[in-house]
Scaffold this active site. Structure first.
Site, short mmCIF file in Angstrom:
data_model
loop_
_atom_site.label_atom_id
_atom_site.label_comp_id
_atom_site.label_asym_id
_atom_site.label_seq_id
_atom_site.Cartn_x
_atom_site.Cartn_y
_atom_site.Cartn_z
NE ARG A 1 -9.37 -2.58 -3.66
CZ ARG A 1 -8.87 -2.06 -2.54
NH1 ARG A 1 -7.83 -2.62 -1.97
NH2 ARG A 1 -9.41 -1.00 -1.99
CG ASP B 1 -0.61 -2.48 6.56
OD1 ASP B 1 -1.75 -2.78 6.96
OD2 ASP B 1 -0.34 -1.39 6.02
CG PHE C 1 -2.02 0.93 1.23
CD1 PHE C 1 -3.20 0.63 0.57
CD2 PHE C 1 -1.91 2.15 1.88
CE1 PHE C 1 -4.26 1.53 0.56
CE2 PHE C 1 -2.96 3.06 1.87
CZ PHE C 1 -4.13 2.74 1.21
CE LYS D 1 -8.50 0.00 4.20
NZ LYS D 1 -7.06 -0.06 3.97
C1 PLP Z 1 -6.23 1.05 4.05
C2 PLP Z 1 -4.78 0.78 4.24
C3 PLP Z 1 -3.95 1.70 4.90
C4 PLP Z 1 -4.53 3.02 5.33
O1 PLP Z 1 -3.71 3.80 6.15
P1 PLP Z 1 -4.39 5.08 6.84
O2 PLP Z 1 -3.31 5.68 7.64
O3 PLP Z 1 -5.55 4.59 7.63
O4 PLP Z 1 -4.87 5.97 5.74
C5 PLP Z 1 -2.63 1.36 5.11
N1 PLP Z 1 -2.14 0.16 4.68
C6 PLP Z 1 -2.91 -0.73 4.03
C7 PLP Z 1 -2.35 -2.04 3.59
C8 PLP Z 1 -4.25 -0.45 3.78
O5 PLP Z 1 -5.02 -1.33 3.13
#
Ligand code: PLP
Length: 406
Positions: A378, A204, A127, A230
């Site tokens: 998705r 993560d 991400f 989520k």
């Molecule tokens: C949604 C997501 C984030 C989001 O980070 P925020 O700080 O909440 O914006 C980070 N890493 C992954 C893998 C995600 O899917």
């Protein structure tokens, strides 16, 4: 065949032990919500809890609320989340900040705990926030980033990690579920490889928490972060969580030394002394208001059980794959996610050039999938709020629009 698929949807809904949970969500004026992997839907109980909180706790208790219990929420909610969804014993998770901020705190603490090691290993398909935060830390600390090129249709493989780590590696960072393909990484095996080289591991869990069971303690994870908006239905901007394994809590120090992570926050003393244990990960005043929904969501998860959620999730994504093979493959739509249930997270990515143009007509028809550049849709059916009939209807409309816009 189409009749057979519809009959399957009906039969799957009839046999679904989690079906009654759908009634707990606030009704939405849509046909099919397929974006549970980006923003979960709110519970009716959440609307009530928010209202009660504002009137009774905030409005009624005022400043006394902090000592009534708010100060403990980051830890008590963390413990509960650890127990229900993440396989973590108490005292290792806090709820705070955003994923991005917690990622920074943990990654900085980790690389500083491996002085002399100059490398961080991560993958090109993680991400964006993960990649950007690590780029910043590398610049701050004079480290080198070693990029693994992840297969975009699957993800990272242990052999790639084995090739990338060595005695100069301080930290490896990956996602448990790849945000694009939904690939489930082999966490225990990758941890074993990283630990053999003396590196720490940071995972993560944004796309796993509340969807795929995680066993942080058993898998030997050192550090982890994830969000609660989520599959955990916490609401837009809901706070994130961070895990720091017990054994590391005395040796790792996070860089944002605020008063709420102090040993004696209310003494207002001179000089920062970290609180013992996981509380040291806190920095400033925790976002209590934004933690209110988590109480309702964790109660629901406790009732449903994460294993049952995963079982339904695999049935949902399996059904998405069957519908895609039958209806969408003839329209040149490709499946860009693992077919093997053991390696598939909670969503399925479908791909065709020009998919971007389908988004607006789909929204107008009441179907809400998720779009990821350059050409992926998705499909993320959240198990507690989505029926098989809803998936059927959503993909049927997707088929119709995909047929029109070729
Ligand atoms: C949604 C997501 C984030 C989001 O980070 P925020 O700080 O909440 O914006 C980070 N890493 C992954 C893998 C995600 O899917």
């Amino acid at each position: 065949m189409t009749d057979e698929l519809l009959a399957r949807a009906v039969a799957l809904d009839e046999a679904d032990p989690l079906a009654p949970f759908r009634e707990r969500f606030l009704p939405a004026p849509i046909v099919s919500y397929l974006d549970g992997n980006s923003l979960g839907r709110p519970l009716k109980a959440t609307a009530e809890l928010m209202d009660d909180f504002v009137r009774d706790q905030w409005g009624g208790r005022l400043i006394r609320g902090w000592t009534d219990g708010w100060l403990e929420w980051p830890l008590t909610l963390g413990d509960r989340l650890g127990e229900l969804a993440l396989g973590a014993a108490a005292g290792q998770i806090v709820v705070a900040d955003s994923t991005t901020v917690l990622l920074y705190k943990l990654a900085r603490a980790a690389v500083d705990a491996r002085p002399g090691r100059r490398k961080v290993v991560l993958d090109t398909d993680n991400f964006p926030t993960d990649r950007y935060v690590l780029e910043g830390i590398a610049a701050e600390r004079g480290l080198t980033l070693t990029w693994i090129t992840a297969d975009p249709d699957t993800g990272i493989h242990p052999e790639q990690v084995a090739d990338a780590v060595d005695e100069d590696t301080a930290l490896v960072l990956f996602s448990h579920v790849a945000y694009r393909s939904g690939w489930l990484a082999d966490v225990p095996e990758i941890n074993r490889i990283a630990h053999e080289a003396g590196a720490l591991t940071l995972w993560d869990l944004c796309h796993s928490a509340g969807s795929v069971p995680v066993r942080l303690d058993d898998w030997g994870v050192d550090l982890a972060v994830g969000c609660s908006y989520k599959y955990l239905n916490g609401g837009p901007g809901a706070p994130a969580f961070a895990y720091l394994r017990h054994e590391l809590q005395d040796s790792l120090r996070q860089p944002i030394q605020g008063w709420m992570g102090h040993r004696a926050a209310f003494e207002m003393g001179h000089g920062h002394e970290p609180a013992p244990g996981i509380r040291a990960l806190l920095s400033g005043t925790p976002p209590i208001l934004a933690m209110v929904p988590m109480h309702a969501n964790l109660d629901m998860l406790a009732e449903a059980g994460i294993e049952a959620v995963r079982t339904k999730s695999l049935l949902l994504t399996g059904f998405v794959l069957d519908l895609a093979d039958e209806w969408l493959a003839p329209l040149d739509v490709e499946v860009a996610s693992p077919r093997d249930p053991a390696r598939r997270g909670g969503h399925v990515t479908l791909r065709r050039p020009g998919f971007e143009q389908l988004l607006e007509p789909l929204w107008e028809s009441g179907v809400i999938p998720d779009y990821r550049r350059p050409d992926g849709l998705r499909i993320g059916p959240a198990p507690l709020s989505t029926s098989f009939a809803e998936v059927y209807q959503g993909l049927e409309l997707l088929r119709d629009h995909a047929g029109k816009h070729r």
